[in-house]
Scaffold this motif. Structure first.
Motif, PDB file in Angstrom:
ATOM      1  N   UNK A 260      65.142  47.341  33.008  1.00 43.39           N
ATOM      2  CA  UNK A 260      64.295  47.584  31.830  1.00 43.39           C
ATOM      3  C   UNK A 260      64.544  48.960  31.219  1.00 43.39           C
ATOM      4  N   UNK A 261      65.780  49.375  31.184  1.00 36.94           N
ATOM      5  CA  UNK A 261      66.159  50.635  30.549  1.00 36.94           C
ATOM      6  C   UNK A 261      66.056  51.873  31.408  1.00 36.94           C
ATOM      7  N   UNK A 262      65.514  51.763  32.615  1.00 42.50           N
ATOM      8  CA  UNK A 262      65.368  52.907  33.511  1.00 42.50           C
ATOM      9  C   UNK A 262      66.286  52.755  34.717  1.00 42.50           C
ATOM     10  N   UNK A 263      66.775  53.855  35.280  1.00 42.16           N
ATOM     11  CA  UNK A 263      67.603  53.755  36.479  1.00 42.16           C
ATOM     12  C   UNK A 263      66.839  53.094  37.619  1.00 42.16           C
ATOM     13  N   UNK A 264      67.532  52.298  38.413  1.00 38.69           N
ATOM     14  CA  UNK A 264      66.878  51.559  39.501  1.00 38.69           C
ATOM     15  C   UNK A 264      66.299  52.507  40.544  1.00 38.69           C
ATOM     16  N   UNK A 265      66.813  53.724  40.635  1.00 40.48           N
ATOM     17  CA  UNK A 265      66.330  54.678  41.635  1.00 40.48           C
ATOM     18  C   UNK A 265      64.879  55.094  41.425  1.00 40.48           C
ATOM     19  N   UNK A 266      64.339  54.926  40.210  1.00 32.93           N
ATOM     20  CA  UNK A 266      62.951  55.317  39.959  1.00 32.93           C
ATOM     21  C   UNK A 266      62.030  54.103  39.793  1.00 32.93           C
ATOM     22  N   UNK A 267      62.534  52.927  40.134  1.00 31.84           N
ATOM     23  CA  UNK A 267      61.740  51.703  40.019  1.00 31.84           C
ATOM     24  C   UNK A 267      60.560  51.731  40.986  1.00 31.84           C
ATOM     25  N   UNK A 268      59.394  51.302  40.533  1.00 34.39           N
ATOM     26  CA  UNK A 268      58.193  51.233  41.359  1.00 34.39           C
ATOM     27  C   UNK A 268      57.713  49.798  41.402  1.00 34.39           C
TER      28      UNK A 268
ATOM     29  N   UNK B 166      63.447  48.890  47.188  1.00 33.71           N
ATOM     30  CA  UNK B 166      64.266  48.747  48.384  1.00 33.71           C
ATOM     31  C   UNK B 166      64.859  47.349  48.482  1.00 33.71           C
ATOM     32  N   UNK B 167      64.069  46.331  48.152  1.00 34.89           N
ATOM     33  CA  UNK B 167      64.547  44.956  48.201  1.00 34.89           C
ATOM     34  C   UNK B 167      65.642  44.721  47.150  1.00 34.89           C
ATOM     35  N   UNK B 168      65.488  45.302  45.965  1.00 33.14           N
ATOM     36  CA  UNK B 168      66.472  45.136  44.895  1.00 33.14           C
ATOM     37  C   UNK B 168      67.768  45.884  45.201  1.00 33.14           C
ATOM     38  N   UNK B 169      67.687  46.959  46.002  1.00 28.96           N
ATOM     39  CA  UNK B 169      68.875  47.762  46.277  1.00 28.96           C
ATOM     40  C   UNK B 169      69.704  47.245  47.457  1.00 28.96           C
ATOM     41  N   UNK B 170      69.191  46.273  48.224  1.00 30.84           N
ATOM     42  CA  UNK B 170      69.944  45.735  49.362  1.00 30.84           C
ATOM     43  C   UNK B 170      71.303  45.167  48.952  1.00 30.84           C
ATOM     44  N   UNK B 171      71.374  44.266  47.952  1.00 31.47           N
ATOM     45  CA  UNK B 171      72.696  43.763  47.567  1.00 31.47           C
ATOM     46  C   UNK B 171      73.594  44.847  46.963  1.00 31.47           C
TER      47      UNK B 171
END
Length: 80
Positions: A34-42, A48-53
């Motif tokens: 949604x336009x933001x880096x995944x590292x700041x996703x809340x 953590x679940x989205x970053x596994x793959x």
């Protein structure tokens, strides 16, 4: 001069009322939700679940060459 086509792979997925659309193309290894880096996703658990793959792709040295852009709507935070 002929224009070079940028090769893009687009896909979508649904869960209940949430819809996610993703594009993958050549780039510098950026992942945006949604336009933001995944590292700041809340919330953190969803991140953590989205970053596994992504961790697996990074271990295979595939992530540094592509950009992933995901747009998610509906369904609430965990449904997305």
């Amino acid at each position: 001069m002929a224009k070079k086509k940028i090769k893009t792979v687009e896909t979508s997925g649904k869960r209940k009322t949430a819809i996610a659309r993703a594009s993958v193309r050549k780039g510098k290894g950026r992942v945006r939700v949604n336009g933001s880096p995944i590292e700041i996703m809340e919330p953190e658990m969803a991140r953590l679940k989205a970053m596994e793959p992504l961790a697996i792709a990074d271990a295979m040295k595939k992530l540094a060459k592509i950009d992933i852009i995901v747009n998610v709507e509906g369904g609430g935070i965990m449904g997305q």
